[in-house]
Motif scaffolding. Sequence first.
Motif, short mmCIF file in Angstrom:
data_model
loop_
_atom_site.label_atom_id
_atom_site.label_comp_id
_atom_site.label_asym_id
_atom_site.label_seq_id
_atom_site.Cartn_x
_atom_site.Cartn_y
_atom_site.Cartn_z
N LEU A 326 1.20 -3.14 -0.61
CA LEU A 326 2.56 -3.08 -0.48
C LEU A 326 2.87 -3.10 1.23
O LEU A 326 2.64 -2.22 1.63
CB LEU A 326 3.47 -2.11 -1.25
N PRO A 327 3.13 -4.20 1.62
CA PRO A 327 3.05 -4.45 3.07
C PRO A 327 4.13 -3.77 4.05
O PRO A 327 4.62 -4.23 4.96
CB PRO A 327 2.95 -5.78 3.36
N TYR A 328 4.80 -2.52 3.64
CA TYR A 328 6.00 -1.90 4.13
C TYR A 328 5.53 -1.10 5.45
O TYR A 328 5.88 0.19 5.45
CB TYR A 328 6.80 -1.25 3.22
N LEU A 329 4.96 -1.89 6.30
CA LEU A 329 4.11 -0.93 7.43
C LEU A 329 5.27 -0.60 8.29
O LEU A 329 5.22 0.62 8.76
CB LEU A 329 3.26 -1.79 8.14
N GLU A 330 6.44 -1.33 8.33
CA GLU A 330 7.10 -0.77 9.49
C GLU A 330 8.46 -0.26 8.50
O GLU A 330 9.90 -0.29 9.06
CB GLU A 330 7.83 -1.82 10.45
N GLY A 331 8.42 0.05 7.52
CA GLY A 331 9.64 0.55 6.62
C GLY A 331 10.01 -0.94 5.97
O GLY A 331 9.19 -1.94 6.31
N GLU A 332 11.06 -0.98 5.21
CA GLU A 332 11.25 -2.38 4.80
C GLU A 332 12.87 -2.46 4.49
O GLU A 332 13.62 -1.62 4.42
CB GLU A 332 10.55 -2.67 3.52
N ARG A 333 13.34 -3.86 4.70
CA ARG A 333 14.68 -4.23 4.24
C ARG A 333 14.85 -4.69 2.81
O ARG A 333 15.76 -4.70 2.44
CB ARG A 333 15.22 -5.04 5.29
N THR A 334 13.83 -5.40 2.64
CA THR A 334 13.69 -6.04 1.19
C THR A 334 12.65 -5.68 0.36
O THR A 334 11.41 -6.23 0.64
CB THR A 334 13.81 -7.67 1.34
N PRO A 335 12.47 -4.76 -0.36
CA PRO A 335 13.55 -3.85 -0.83
C PRO A 335 13.90 -2.84 0.34
O PRO A 335 13.37 -2.56 1.49
CB PRO A 335 12.94 -3.02 -2.02
N ASN A 336 15.18 -2.07 0.22
CA ASN A 336 15.63 -1.45 1.24
C ASN A 336 15.22 0.11 1.27
O ASN A 336 15.39 0.74 0.73
CB ASN A 336 17.63 -1.27 1.01
N LEU A 337 14.07 0.13 1.96
CA LEU A 337 13.06 1.32 2.06
C LEU A 337 12.84 1.56 3.57
O LEU A 337 11.53 1.23 3.95
CB LEU A 337 11.86 1.18 1.25
N PRO A 338 14.03 1.96 4.50
CA PRO A 338 13.71 1.75 5.91
C PRO A 338 12.74 3.05 6.25
O PRO A 338 12.02 2.82 7.19
CB PRO A 338 15.26 2.33 6.33
N HIS A 339 12.45 4.05 5.54
CA HIS A 339 11.50 5.24 5.78
C HIS A 339 10.27 5.25 5.35
O HIS A 339 9.48 6.31 5.31
CB HIS A 339 12.21 6.39 6.05
N THR A 340 10.10 4.34 4.54
CA THR A 340 8.67 4.22 3.73
C THR A 340 7.47 3.60 4.69
O THR A 340 7.82 3.27 5.63
CB THR A 340 8.94 3.53 2.43
N ALA A 341 6.41 3.76 4.12
CA ALA A 341 4.89 2.99 4.81
C ALA A 341 4.37 2.32 3.68
O ALA A 341 4.88 2.35 2.66
CB ALA A 341 4.04 4.34 5.14
N GLY A 342 3.42 1.60 4.10
CA GLY A 342 2.84 0.76 3.25
C GLY A 342 1.63 1.36 2.15
O GLY A 342 1.78 2.80 2.44
N THR A 343 1.61 0.72 1.19
CA THR A 343 0.64 1.46 0.24
C THR A 343 -0.59 0.54 -0.14
O THR A 343 -0.29 -0.74 -0.15
CB THR A 343 1.47 1.66 -1.13
N LEU A 344 -1.81 1.08 -0.26
CA LEU A 344 -2.95 0.21 -0.97
C LEU A 344 -3.22 0.86 -2.06
O LEU A 344 -3.55 1.95 -2.22
CB LEU A 344 -4.13 0.41 0.16
#
Length: 482
Positions: A326-344
Motif C-alpha cells: 500500500l504505497p501511502y508513503l506521504e499519507g494519501e489523498r485517495t483514499p483520504n488518509l493524510p496521516h497514514t504510512a505505507g504498508t507491506l
Amino acid sequence: MGIVAGLDSSPDFTRIVVCDTDSGAVLRQGYAQHPVEGPEGGGRPSDVDPQAWLLSLGEAAGGGLLEGVQAIGVSAQQNAVVPLDAQGNTVRPAMVGNDKRTQVAAADLVDALGGREAWAQAVGCVPQAAQPITKLRWLARTEPENAQRTAILLQAHDWLVWQLLGRPVRRTTDRGGASGTGYWSAASGGYRPDLVELALGHQVMLPEVIGPADAAGTTPEGLLISVGTGETMAAAFGLGIGLGDAVVSLGASGSVMAVHPEALVDGSGMITALADATGMHLPVVTTLNAVRTLRGAAELLGLPDLESLSDLAMKSTPGSHGLVLLPYLEGERTPNLPHTAGTLAGLRRESMKAEHLARAAFEGMLCGLADALDVLRGRGVEVRRVFLLGPAAELPAVQAAAPALFGTQVVVPQPADYAAIGAARQAAWALGASQGTLDVRNPPAWQGAVAQVLEPGDELAVGQAVRQQFVAVREQTHPGAL
C-alpha cells in the motif's frame, strides 16, 4: 487556412510550437528557460515576477519564429495568481506552485465555510495549498497592505494574454483556468465573489469568462489571440482526448482525469471538478504517491535508477508472490488518509526476494491509481481507454502491468509539447470561428498523438486478481477508506 502558434509558459520555461491550422503538424519550435530571477527579483521560490514570463516568451519567439502566424494560443502553469492594483500594476510578485506557506490558510478556509462538503457544493473542490483562493487568504493574513491594494486578480495565462493584447480594459479568462481558482464553479458556470471576499477581505475585479472558441482580442498588428487556458486543460486538448478517455499522469504524485459531460460534485473532496478547454468537464482525482513509490523502492534495494528497478520487477510474476504494497508513503489523498504510512503485507519466506519487492512497488503504485480511476467510474464516468503520461510510462514493468490492472486499453503517447500543441489548436479554433470556417461547438480535427497502444488481452483475469489482492489488504488495513 495558414499557421498558428501555441505557447506554453511552464514554471521553468516557455515552449512555442507553430502548427499548420488544418492538420496540426508542428512546423517550427522555440524554447527558452525563464530567467532565474525576474527584472526585480522574485524573492522566495514561490514568488515570481511575471515579467520573467514575458522575457522568456520573447527569447523563445526569437529568430522570426512567429513570422506568418495568424493566431496565438496561450497555455500557462496553473495555480499562479497575479494580484494587480487598480492601475493594472503588480502589487507583489505572482504567487505560484504548491506553496507550503499556505497550508494553514487552506485549513482556515475549509473551516470558515463550514467544512469540505460546503466547498465541494460551492465550487466543486476543497481548498488546497496550491490554489489561488488559498493564496489570497495567506496574503490577507500575512501581507495585509498588499491585500488591501489588490483590486484585480489574474492567473498566469490571463496575464500573458492581457500583455500580448497591450493591456486592454477588457480582461478575459476561460472556463478551464477559472475552474481551478477555488472561486468559480464549473457546475454553475459562475464566479463566487463572496468566496474571494472570504479569503481576501474585500471584493476585486475578476476576468470575464468567455467561450472555448472565442478570441480574447486582436493585437494592433492584427494577430488574433485566443482565450488561453491552464496547462492541464491545454495538454488534454493537445492529446485530443474526448468522452471515454482518461489520462493518468505519473509524476512524484499521480493524477487521474477524464472527460465528462457534466460537473461532478463530491462531498468527500476526492474529486476536483475542473472544466476543460472544449466546453466539457474534467473531473480530477489525485494520489500523493506515484513515482515517489518507485524511487523509494529503488533506494531501498540499492538500485541506481528506475530502469534497473523495472528490469528487476520483470523477473517476478504478477501478484509479486503475495507481496502487497500500500504505497501511502506521504499519507494519501485517495483514499483520504493524510496521516497514514505505507504498508507491506504478505511477507513469507519465499516472497522475501528483491524482484518481488520491486514488482510489488509497481503494482502498488498502479493499483493506487486504479483506485483513483474507480472513484471516477463509480460516479458514472466512462473509461474506454487510458492515456498514460510521464517518463515512467515508458518503463517495461509499467507497460506490462497497467492494462490488466486498469482493466482497459492503455495508450502511451510519444513525448511531445502537448500543452503548447493544445494552445495552438485553441488558436486555430478561434481563428476558424472568427472567419466562419469552423463551428464554435466543434474544435479543428487535428492528427492524434503518435502513441503505443497496449491491450489487457489474456492478462485481464490475472490483473483483476492482483487488484483484488490489493483491495483486500487495503480494506483490512484501512476499513472503509474508499
